[in-house]
Design an enzyme around this catalytic site. Sequence first.
Site, PDB file in Angstrom:
ATOM      1  N   ASP A  43      -7.356   2.701   5.501  1.00  0.00           N
ATOM      2  CA  ASP A  43      -6.561   2.400   6.684  1.00  0.00           C
ATOM      3  C   ASP A  43      -5.581   3.505   7.040  1.00  0.00           C
ATOM      4  O   ASP A  43      -5.414   3.859   8.195  1.00  0.00           O
ATOM      5  CB  ASP A  43      -5.813   1.055   6.506  1.00  0.00           C
ATOM      6  CG  ASP A  43      -5.069   0.949   5.181  1.00  0.00           C
ATOM      7  OD1 ASP A  43      -5.041   1.935   4.402  1.00  0.00           O
ATOM      8  OD2 ASP A  43      -4.518  -0.135   4.901  1.00  0.00           O
ATOM      9  N   ASP A  92      -0.736   8.102   3.603  1.00  0.00           N
ATOM     10  CA  ASP A  92       0.726   8.152   3.667  1.00  0.00           C
ATOM     11  C   ASP A  92       1.196   9.288   2.748  1.00  0.00           C
ATOM     12  O   ASP A  92       1.153  10.445   3.144  1.00  0.00           O
ATOM     13  CB  ASP A  92       1.243   6.765   3.242  1.00  0.00           C
ATOM     14  CG  ASP A  92       2.745   6.608   3.340  1.00  0.00           C
ATOM     15  OD1 ASP A  92       3.371   7.312   4.147  1.00  0.00           O
ATOM     16  OD2 ASP A  92       3.303   5.778   2.616  1.00  0.00           O
ATOM     17  N   THR A  93       1.569   8.999   1.503  1.00  0.00           N
ATOM     18  CA  THR A  93       1.949  10.088   0.593  1.00  0.00           C
ATOM     19  C   THR A  93       0.717  10.888   0.154  1.00  0.00           C
ATOM     20  O   THR A  93       0.834  12.039  -0.238  1.00  0.00           O
ATOM     21  CB  THR A  93       2.640   9.557  -0.680  1.00  0.00           C
ATOM     22  OG1 THR A  93       1.725   8.738  -1.401  1.00  0.00           O
ATOM     23  CG2 THR A  93       3.891   8.760  -0.338  1.00  0.00           C
ATOM     24  N   GLY A  94      -0.434  10.241   0.196  1.00  0.00           N
ATOM     25  CA  GLY A  94      -1.683  10.906  -0.206  1.00  0.00           C
ATOM     26  C   GLY A  94      -2.104  10.562  -1.630  1.00  0.00           C
ATOM     27  O   GLY A  94      -3.202  10.913  -2.063  1.00  0.00           O
ATOM     28  N   THR A  97      -2.973   7.723  -3.170  1.00  0.00           N
ATOM     29  CA  THR A  97      -4.138   6.845  -3.315  1.00  0.00           C
ATOM     30  C   THR A  97      -5.438   7.610  -3.094  1.00  0.00           C
ATOM     31  O   THR A  97      -6.350   7.565  -3.924  1.00  0.00           O
ATOM     32  CB  THR A  97      -4.055   5.690  -2.285  1.00  0.00           C
ATOM     33  OG1 THR A  97      -2.825   5.004  -2.474  1.00  0.00           O
ATOM     34  CG2 THR A  97      -5.226   4.746  -2.417  1.00  0.00           C
ATOM     35  N   LEU A  98      -5.503   8.315  -1.974  1.00  0.00           N
ATOM     36  CA  LEU A  98      -6.751   8.991  -1.640  1.00  0.00           C
ATOM     37  C   LEU A  98      -7.040  10.139  -2.591  1.00  0.00           C
ATOM     38  O   LEU A  98      -8.197  10.425  -2.898  1.00  0.00           O
ATOM     39  CB  LEU A  98      -6.731   9.428  -0.174  1.00  0.00           C
ATOM     40  CG  LEU A  98      -7.052   8.235   0.732  1.00  0.00           C
ATOM     41  CD1 LEU A  98      -6.561   8.437   2.152  1.00  0.00           C
ATOM     42  CD2 LEU A  98      -8.560   7.952   0.738  1.00  0.00           C
ATOM     43  N   LYS A 150       0.289   9.594   8.302  1.00  0.00           N
ATOM     44  CA  LYS A 150       1.728   9.880   8.473  1.00  0.00           C
ATOM     45  C   LYS A 150       1.971  11.210   7.769  1.00  0.00           C
ATOM     46  O   LYS A 150       2.348  11.238   6.602  1.00  0.00           O
ATOM     47  CB  LYS A 150       2.564   8.791   7.792  1.00  0.00           C
ATOM     48  CG  LYS A 150       2.587   7.473   8.532  1.00  0.00           C
ATOM     49  CD  LYS A 150       3.686   6.582   8.004  1.00  0.00           C
ATOM     50  CE  LYS A 150       3.135   5.403   7.273  1.00  0.00           C
ATOM     51  NZ  LYS A 150       4.116   4.554   6.623  1.00  0.00           N
ATOM     52  N   ASP A 189      -1.167  -4.526   6.166  1.00  0.00           N
ATOM     53  CA  ASP A 189      -0.447  -5.792   6.028  1.00  0.00           C
ATOM     54  C   ASP A 189       1.028  -5.571   5.760  1.00  0.00           C
ATOM     55  O   ASP A 189       1.466  -4.485   5.409  1.00  0.00           O
ATOM     56  CB  ASP A 189      -1.032  -6.601   4.863  1.00  0.00           C
ATOM     57  CG  ASP A 189      -0.675  -6.007   3.513  1.00  0.00           C
ATOM     58  OD1 ASP A 189      -0.876  -4.784   3.345  1.00  0.00           O
ATOM     59  OD2 ASP A 189      -0.179  -6.737   2.636  1.00  0.00           O
TER      60      ASP A 189
HETATM   61  P1  5GP Z   1      -0.368   6.553  -0.153  1.00  0.00           P
HETATM   62  O1  5GP Z   1      -0.948   6.485  -1.529  1.00  0.00           O
HETATM   63  O2  5GP Z   1      -1.046   7.545   0.756  1.00  0.00           O
HETATM   64  O3  5GP Z   1       1.121   6.757  -0.179  1.00  0.00           O
HETATM   65  O4  5GP Z   1      -0.472   5.137   0.503  1.00  0.00           O
HETATM   66  C1  5GP Z   1      -1.640   4.544   0.681  1.00  0.00           C
HETATM   67  C2  5GP Z   1      -1.518   3.058   0.880  1.00  0.00           C
HETATM   68  O5  5GP Z   1      -0.177   2.609   1.115  1.00  0.00           O
HETATM   69  C3  5GP Z   1      -2.295   2.707   2.107  1.00  0.00           C
HETATM   70  O6  5GP Z   1      -3.655   2.569   1.830  1.00  0.00           O
HETATM   71  C4  5GP Z   1      -1.624   1.431   2.517  1.00  0.00           C
HETATM   72  O7  5GP Z   1      -2.195   0.361   1.798  1.00  0.00           O
HETATM   73  C5  5GP Z   1      -0.187   1.594   2.101  1.00  0.00           C
HETATM   74  N1  5GP Z   1       0.662   2.036   3.254  1.00  0.00           N
HETATM   75  C6  5GP Z   1       1.170   3.252   3.486  1.00  0.00           C
HETATM   76  N2  5GP Z   1       1.876   3.273   4.640  1.00  0.00           N
HETATM   77  C7  5GP Z   1       1.795   2.032   5.152  1.00  0.00           C
HETATM   78  C8  5GP Z   1       2.304   1.414   6.352  1.00  0.00           C
HETATM   79  O8  5GP Z   1       2.950   1.999   7.211  1.00  0.00           O
HETATM   80  N3  5GP Z   1       2.014   0.092   6.500  1.00  0.00           N
HETATM   81  C9  5GP Z   1       1.290  -0.622   5.599  1.00  0.00           C
HETATM   82  N4  5GP Z   1       1.057  -1.882   5.873  1.00  0.00           N
HETATM   83  N5  5GP Z   1       0.783  -0.079   4.483  1.00  0.00           N
HETATM   84  C10 5GP Z   1       1.033   1.237   4.265  1.00  0.00           C
HETATM   85 MG    MG Z   2      -4.379   0.735   1.212  1.00  0.00          MG
END
Ligand code: 5GP
Ligand code: MG
Length: 190
Positions: A112, A115-117, A119-120, A143, A171
């Site tokens: 979806d 964000d920070t990266g 997870t991916l 983002k 969510d």
């Molecule tokens: P990352 O590991 O890139 O920081 O974050 C990945 C996960 O954080 C996304 O797959 C999502 O589930 C959650 N996430 C990050 N930003 C948002 C946001 O603005 N809204 C929601 N609902 N989930 C977010």
């Molecule tokens: Mg997610």
Amino acid sequence: MTEIPQNKTRRNAIFMKIEEKISAGKIRSRVDELAAQISKDYEGKSLLILVLANGGIFFGVDLLRKIAVPAEVECVRISSYKNGTTSSGTPEIFGNLQPENFRGNDVLIVDDIIDTGTTLRKIRDQIENFGARSVKISAFLSKRSRRKIEIEADYVGFEIEDCFAVGYGLDFAGKFRKLPVIGKIVVPET
Ligand code: 5GP
Ligand code: MG
């Protein structure tokens, strides 16, 4: 990211206001564009789409229906949110991925939002270790200003500002995932 106060979690989610940021129509036409691009790029390849549940399911299914080349599908649940709004920073992968399902395939990971990266990056490294022929990423939202890890998605729906987005898979404490639009949570005054 806009932190949502902890006293305004699940029980209060029903009172939250959502400000629409991306309409259902815009989502649809952007998905069509991405699907067309992906179909072109993966012509003649061995495409396997790995959907990250729960958030990536909506985008993943819409994309899959529009992709014009054959594709296999895998799904894995991955979560980094402990209480719904603040990331724990360490994504957890639930269930076992079978390396042999990925070996030699051109894998496109679908989520979806990037964000920070973190997870991916975690899931991409794992799929690369499984011996995939290529690994690319498609995130519906990005983002970029929040990135902590050096990673970019190859296919991005929309770049968005630093806010807490909901809808189209995203969510807030389990709510709003099925909204047909992307919205931003507006925290009500107390
Ligand atoms: P990352 O590991 O890139 O920081 O974050 C990945 C996960 O954080 C996304 O797959 C999502 O589930 C959650 N996430 C990050 N930003 C948002 C946001 O603005 N809204 C929601 N609902 N989930 C977010
Ligand atoms: Mg997610």
